[in-house]
Each structure stands twice: as structure tokens, then as C-alpha cells.
Design a protein around this motif. Structure first.
Motif, PDB file in Angstrom:
ATOM      1  N   LEU A 200       1.063  -1.202   0.006  1.00  0.00           N
ATOM      2  CA  LEU A 200      -0.051  -0.050   0.032  1.00  0.00           C
ATOM      3  C   LEU A 200       0.774   1.214  -0.001  1.00  0.00           C
TER       4      LEU A 200
ATOM      5  N   CYS B 116       0.696   8.380   1.573  1.00  0.00           N
ATOM      6  CA  CYS B 116      -0.123   9.619   1.101  1.00  0.00           C
ATOM      7  C   CYS B 116       0.319  10.331   0.031  1.00  0.00           C
TER       8      CYS B 116
ATOM      9  N   ALA C 269      -4.765   3.606  -4.614  1.00  0.00           N
ATOM     10  CA  ALA C 269      -6.054   3.886  -3.885  1.00  0.00           C
ATOM     11  C   ALA C 269      -7.053   4.289  -4.773  1.00  0.00           C
TER      12      ALA C 269
ATOM     13  N   LYS D  97      -9.497   8.029  -2.339  1.00  0.00           N
ATOM     14  CA  LYS D  97      -8.643   8.766  -1.397  1.00  0.00           C
ATOM     15  C   LYS D  97      -9.039   9.920  -0.650  1.00  0.00           C
TER      16      LYS D  97
ATOM     17  N   CYS E 144      -4.340  10.077   0.419  1.00  0.00           N
ATOM     18  CA  CYS E 144      -4.087   9.026   1.363  1.00  0.00           C
ATOM     19  C   CYS E 144      -5.158   7.674   1.335  1.00  0.00           C
ATOM     20  N   TRP E 145      -5.041   6.666   1.529  1.00  0.00           N
ATOM     21  CA  TRP E 145      -5.813   5.627   1.815  1.00  0.00           C
ATOM     22  C   TRP E 145      -7.098   6.161   2.544  1.00  0.00           C
ATOM     23  N   HIS E 146      -8.245   5.858   2.437  1.00  0.00           N
ATOM     24  CA  HIS E 146      -9.175   6.648   3.322  1.00  0.00           C
ATOM     25  C   HIS E 146      -9.356   5.628   4.489  1.00  0.00           C
ATOM     26  N   TYR E 147      -8.394   5.460   5.433  1.00  0.00           N
ATOM     27  CA  TYR E 147      -8.669   4.634   6.687  1.00  0.00           C
ATOM     28  C   TYR E 147      -9.574   5.204   7.765  1.00  0.00           C
TER      29      TYR E 147
ATOM     30  N   ASP F 105     -12.174   0.596  -0.690  1.00  0.00           N
ATOM     31  CA  ASP F 105     -10.937   0.139  -0.971  1.00  0.00           C
ATOM     32  C   ASP F 105     -10.583  -1.306  -0.046  1.00  0.00           C
ATOM     33  N   TYR F 106     -11.387  -1.351   1.077  1.00  0.00           N
ATOM     34  CA  TYR F 106     -11.335  -2.599   1.762  1.00  0.00           C
ATOM     35  C   TYR F 106     -11.614  -3.795   1.088  1.00  0.00           C
TER      36      TYR F 106
END
Length: 139
Positions: free
Chosen positions: A61, A64, A92, A95, A100-103, A114-115
Motif C-alpha cells: 500500500l 499519502c 487507492a 483517496k 491517502c488511503w481512506h482509513y 478499498d477494503y
């Protein structure tokens, strides 16, 4: 076997000797649309893992402000060949902030965004018999 990306994250460490090697016999596929992602770089080594049956799979992964293209010059091929490991670097789709990945989304679910894409990517690559990935070696 379906991949669920369970709660345990397995550490994968590389020896310094792996980084010193210059073996990049396999090949990169660039900008592949797969597993719900529009852009994935995939390295498939010529070697197979010394454990299990076939090759391992590592999903990498990006950071950002880091492009997935940065991984193509990070010499991941060396470790991939030594450990018989397919490397997939997805960009991703959902974003936030500085790409960034949207955690920090309030809803975290294996069936959303994205999960879902990461699980789909792993399952799609494992199902691709030409890559020879061992479903028990997904990191």
C-alpha cells in the motif's frame, strides 16, 4: 480458497543480502485494471516460494503523497525473486487528504470501498493460475 485479509497482519522481513542481490528476472505489468482498482503495478517473479505451494503474494500500500510508481524503483524485484513472491501495488480508489488511503472513514467494512477492493485484488490474483500463487501465502 478465498482470501479474507483477517485481523492478523503477518510481518514480512527481508535480509540485507536480499537487498544486495540484483536479480530481476521476472516482469512488471503496469497500470493493470484489476480487483476494483483502476491502476495496479504487478511484479511476477520467475521463482517460487521455498515454503508452501507456488508463489507468495504481497500487497503493497502506497503512502499519502507517494505514487505507486515509486515502488517500481524500490528494487522490490530483488526480494520478490529471492522469496518467490508476486508483488501487487494498487493505487487507492477512495483517496482522502494528500492522496491517502481512506482509513479514517466512519464505516469500515470488508464489503465497502478499498477494503473490498483489496480483498477482491487478492482473490483475483490467487485465482489467476498462470501466476501460481499459494492462497496460504498472502501478505
Amino acid at each position: 480458497m478465498k482470501i479474507s485479509l483477517g485481523k492478523t497482519i503477518l510481518p514480512l522481513s527481508f535480509s540485507l543480502s536480499a537487498l544486495a542481490m540484483n536479480a530481476d528476472a521476472g516482469s512488471w505489468q503496469n497500470n493493470v485494471s484489476i480487483g476494483g482498482f483502476n491502476k495496479v503495478h504487478i511484479y511476477t517473479p520467475d521463482s517460487v516460494s521455498q515454503i508452501g505451494q507456488g508463489k507468495a503474494l504481497m500487497l503493497v500500500l502506497h503512502g499519502c503523497v507517494q505514487s505507486i510508481d515509486a515502488y517500481k524503483t524500490a528494487k522490490l524485484e530483488t526480494a520478490a525473486e529471492q522469496y518467490g513472491m508476486v508483488i501487487a501495488v494498487p493505487d487507492a480508489m477512495n483517496k482522502s487528504g494528500y492522496s491517502c488511503w481512506h482509513y479514517w472513514d466512519t464505516t469500515k467494512s470488508r464489503t465497502l470501498k478499498d477494503y473490498k477492493n483489496l480483498i477482491s485484488l487478492a482473490n483475483t490474483l490467487v485465482a489467476d493460475t498462470a501466476r501460481g500463487i499459494d492462497a496460504n501465502q498472502v501478505y
